[in-house]
Scaffold this motif. Structure first.
Motif, PDB file in Angstrom:
ATOM      1  N   LYS A  38     -37.976 -24.551  18.929  1.00  0.00           N
ATOM      2  CA  LYS A  38     -36.609 -24.030  18.786  1.00  0.00           C
ATOM      3  C   LYS A  38     -36.644 -22.525  18.487  1.00  0.00           C
ATOM      4  N   TYR A  41     -37.632 -20.497  21.650  1.00  0.00           N
ATOM      5  CA  TYR A  41     -36.548 -20.573  22.637  1.00  0.00           C
ATOM      6  C   TYR A  41     -35.427 -19.602  22.262  1.00  0.00           C
ATOM      7  N   ARG A  42     -35.099 -19.548  20.982  1.00  0.00           N
ATOM      8  CA  ARG A  42     -34.042 -18.652  20.520  1.00  0.00           C
ATOM      9  C   ARG A  42     -34.422 -17.178  20.661  1.00  0.00           C
ATOM     10  N   GLU A  59     -34.930 -29.455  22.214  1.00  0.00           N
ATOM     11  CA  GLU A  59     -34.450 -30.692  21.588  1.00  0.00           C
ATOM     12  C   GLU A  59     -34.925 -31.939  22.312  1.00  0.00           C
TER      13      GLU A  59
END
Length: 454
Positions: A38, A41-42, A59
């Motif tokens: 996560k 990816y951000r 996810e």
């Protein structure tokens, strides 16, 4: 006489893992992995693109097994492309996979760049360095290097990956005597003799070279009084004859290590690098076939290319990065110290692999076999290539040095024995080119195994 430490069991750097089962450790890693995916990816355009190309979102990844079904995200070629794009578009060389602001970079270290432009693979925030330091402290502590001691650190200094280790050395309260390897062996020995360090960090090639150089100067490396030597970057410690020569000459134990990922134990016999950092990396539980890049099942003795995924680093974390390192993984308990975690032995580089008459041959295998014939030979060798690898038209040519004490009249019989050993253990029948002692130059960093005549 080897100053022998009591053989002790290697333990995980984070003590919580010492009481966990293999399944519990895997579950802990899966939690870290989900958070890290996560995060990248951000914060990274590069990684967002890779997820989109694979048709998944972070996810969607619930288990390590799910994750290992993803394609390889990066290798050296992709890393250089990402780096060039960030230079062109963003004005920095760290790549589009950088997950922090360039302003937050605390240290950057490059590869050698021998096969192309150097890459800034080892780029860390201050938080990353503080996290990594504890692994170096754990290794030094295992080797008997304590706060207040001095440690000879002889690698290429400056913007190189090994320089990041100095932060861990200093955080342990140890004073590094950091002598750039490019200053030469005489200078390295001079500073070592003056400062009397308790430990040393260098390549196996340099450790061997200093034995001979000290003798030329009328000294003996045992005079240094070292407690431990930590070597990195080559297979030397994994060759019994080389390990024995270094330990007997210095009078101390030599440890093999792979950055912060692990180190070998205090055992007479080499049992590989003990993987002490399950909270740092999925290493070594992510392997792929070196040619097809298909995932491999982990079992005792499996051989494959190492894929690295860093679970806690925030600056420039590598995610599903095919390293090119071909390793053998052991899942059984260490026979030397009883460590129950994973252990690995380095086999070679996928880009160094040779194909001779359909058989895959790694230079490290050749080195291990011929080293069995020390002291009749010096152990120095060069594999002569007339065309770019991997395919080699037989016979493969190997240059070897006979030792100064060896009777040249017996070379024919020695050659027959070496060829038989290589045929049995490496499925290889080479042409041996004999060289006089000292004619194959030894490097103070990584000694090259190839002579490229093309």
């Amino acid at each position: 006489m080897l100053t022998k430490l009591k053989e002790r069991k290697v333990t995980y750097t984070n003590p919580i893992f010492n009481t966990m089962t293999e399944e519990e450790i895997s579950s802990f890693q899966a939690d870290l992995l989900r958070k890290q995916l996560k995060y990248v990816y951000r914060n990274s355009e590069f990684y967002r693109k890779k997820f989109h190309e694979a048709g998944v979102y972070p996810e969607d990844i619930r288990t390590i097994e799910n994750f290992q079904q993803l394609p390889i995200f990066m290798d050296k070629v992709a890393e250089r492309i990402s780096q060039q794009e960030s230079i062109d578009r963003l004005g920095h060389p760290f790549g589009l996979h950088l997950c922090c602001s360039p302003d937050d970079i605390f240290f950057t270290g490059t590869t050698s760049g021998t096969s192309g432009n150097p890459t800034f693979t080892y780029t860390f925030t201050k938080e990353d360095i503080n996290f990594l330091n504890r692994y170096i402290r754990n290794m030094l502590n295992y080797g008997g290097i304590d706060a207040g001691d001095r440690l000879l650190f002889s690698h290429a200094l400056g913007i190189y990956a090994t320089s990041s280790i100095l932060f861990g050395v200093r955080s342990h309260g140890v004073l590094p005597i950091d002598v750039d390897v490019r200053s030469g062996s005489k200078t390295i020995l001079q500073y070592a003799m003056m400062t009397k360090p308790k430990g040393a960090m260098m390549t196996p090639s340099l450790a061997e070279h200093l034995i001979d150089r000290a003798a030329d100067l009328g000294r003996n490396v045992s005079e240094l009084g070292l407690q431990a030597i930590f070597t990195v970057g080559e297979i030397g410690v994994g060759v019994p004859e080389i390990k024995k020569r270094i330990e007997d000459s210095y009078g101390c134990r030599i440890y093999d290590y792979l950055g912060e990922l692990g180190y070998s134990c205090d055992s007479e016999e080499y049992h590989g690098i003990h993987c002490v950092a399950p909270d740092l990396n999925l290493f070594p539980d992510d392997l792929v076939d070196p040619e097809t890049k298909e995932p491999l099942k982990i079992y005792d003795g499996v051989i494959g290319e190492r894929v690295t995924t860093e679970l806690n680093l925030k600056g420039l974390p590598r995610i599903r990065y095919a390293t090119g390192d071909v390793i053998q993984v052991f899942t059984s308990e260490c026979p030397g110290c009883g460590f129950k975690g994973r252990r690995v032995k380095f086999i070679g580089r996928s880009d160094d692999m040779l194909i001779v008459k359909g058989a895959n041959v790694y230079p490290s295998t050749i080195k291990k076999v011929v080293s069995n014939f020390i002291p009749d030979i010096t152990g120095e060798l060069r594999i002569v290539l007339h065309n770019p690898p991997p395919r080699v038209a037989p016979p493969l040519q190997i240059k070897l040095e006979y030792s100064s004490q060896f009777d040249k009249g017996n070379l024919e019989e020695l050659e027959r024995k070496i060829k038989n050993a290589l045929h049995t253990e490496a499925r290889l029948t080479p042409e041996i080119i004999w060289c006089e002692p000292g004619t194959l130059e030894k490097s103070l960093t990584k000694t090259p195994l190839f002579e490229k005549n093309y």
